[in-house]
Design an enzyme around this catalytic site. Sequence first.
Site, PDB file in Angstrom:
ATOM      1  N   GLU A   1     -49.682  17.533  17.504  1.00 62.96           N
ATOM      2  CA  GLU A   1     -48.864  18.385  17.554  1.00 62.96           C
ATOM      3  C   GLU A   1     -49.256  19.617  17.099  1.00 62.96           C
ATOM      4  O   GLU A   1     -49.413  20.683  18.528  1.00 62.96           O
ATOM      5  CB  GLU A   1     -48.190  18.554  16.407  1.00 62.96           C
ATOM      6  CG  GLU A   1     -46.865  20.148  16.455  1.00 62.96           C
ATOM      7  CD  GLU A   1     -46.007  19.748  15.560  1.00 62.96           C
ATOM      8  OE1 GLU A   1     -45.163  21.178  15.289  1.00 62.96           O
ATOM      9  OE2 GLU A   1     -45.340  19.070  15.174  1.00 62.96           O
TER      10      GLU A   1
ATOM     11  N   GLU B   1     -51.136   9.126  11.964  1.00 57.82           N
ATOM     12  CA  GLU B   1     -51.935   9.575  12.131  1.00 57.82           C
ATOM     13  C   GLU B   1     -51.908  10.712  11.360  1.00 57.82           C
ATOM     14  O   GLU B   1     -53.006  11.220  11.329  1.00 57.82           O
ATOM     15  CB  GLU B   1     -50.802  10.690  13.490  1.00 57.82           C
ATOM     16  CG  GLU B   1     -52.452  11.281  14.337  1.00 57.82           C
ATOM     17  CD  GLU B   1     -51.957  12.585  14.670  1.00 57.82           C
ATOM     18  OE1 GLU B   1     -52.182  12.802  15.693  1.00 57.82           O
ATOM     19  OE2 GLU B   1     -50.271  13.117  14.671  1.00 57.82           O
TER      20      GLU B   1
END
Length: 296
Positions: free
Chosen positions: A94, A127
Amino acid sequence: MADRPNKSRGLGRGLSALMADVNQDSAPTDRPRRPDQQIPVERVHPNPDQPRRSFSDDALAELADSIRVKGIIQPLIVRPAPQKPDHYEIVAGERRWRAAQIAQLHEVPVLIREFDDTEVLEVAIIENIQRADLNPIDEAAGYRQLMDKFGHTQDHMATAMGKSRSHIANLLRLLTLPDDVQQYLTDGKLTGGHARALVGHPRASALARDIIQRKLSVREAEKLAKQPEQTDRPKAGKTDASSKDADTVQIERELAASLGMKVSIDHKAGTEGGKMTLNYRTLEQLDDLLRALAGG
């Protein structure tokens, strides 16, 4: 009747497979990998359950500058967006998607994967943790999401994430702190060590402000939190919080972390009995407690 989720299963489809996707996405490389395809940025959407809630504007601007020069080296991992044809939901990456918009890119490189809701959340947490830049509150909220939504235990979380159970438990305790103290943590004004000293303290907010203003170390914060409360005179029948033994305080903190609400135990000296008080902040918390007590 719908089948109940199997809470004894491992995390998702196996962390080895999930880690392979994340490692592929995060491994350093000198040249861009060939993505599955390029997708217009307006057809890529953030994951609503993303554990990271805060993004540094300065860090995004720095990443955007790099993207303008070198492009996006590491493709985003996405999945087809549920109930939205030809659109995709971000599983990992993102920050790159946000920075790409700042850099005014029209398309982003993506690797398309078929993940269910559990796997999406797990990969997002993995992540962020691998990059070691997730603040304690966001990390704790991610663990809490996995436990609440999919029935994972602290032991499962610890094993799957390569963390100790105490690390998971200590993080979850931070979610019992007042909202303003949690925000200090998110903003980097307090460290996890400072915040742990305040868990369960009735004056956590005031002490947090004092710690920040005086720039106290973690050890100094711990000493401050252990100081007796300055009160004129204890009311009859009330237990002085500073007189509680360490075991009682620890039990209060364990219960607070498990229930997600403040817990106070008043044990009558010399007896086997006492009183336990639970403080809920919203009716939703009360409903959750009633369901837990009913075994639902």
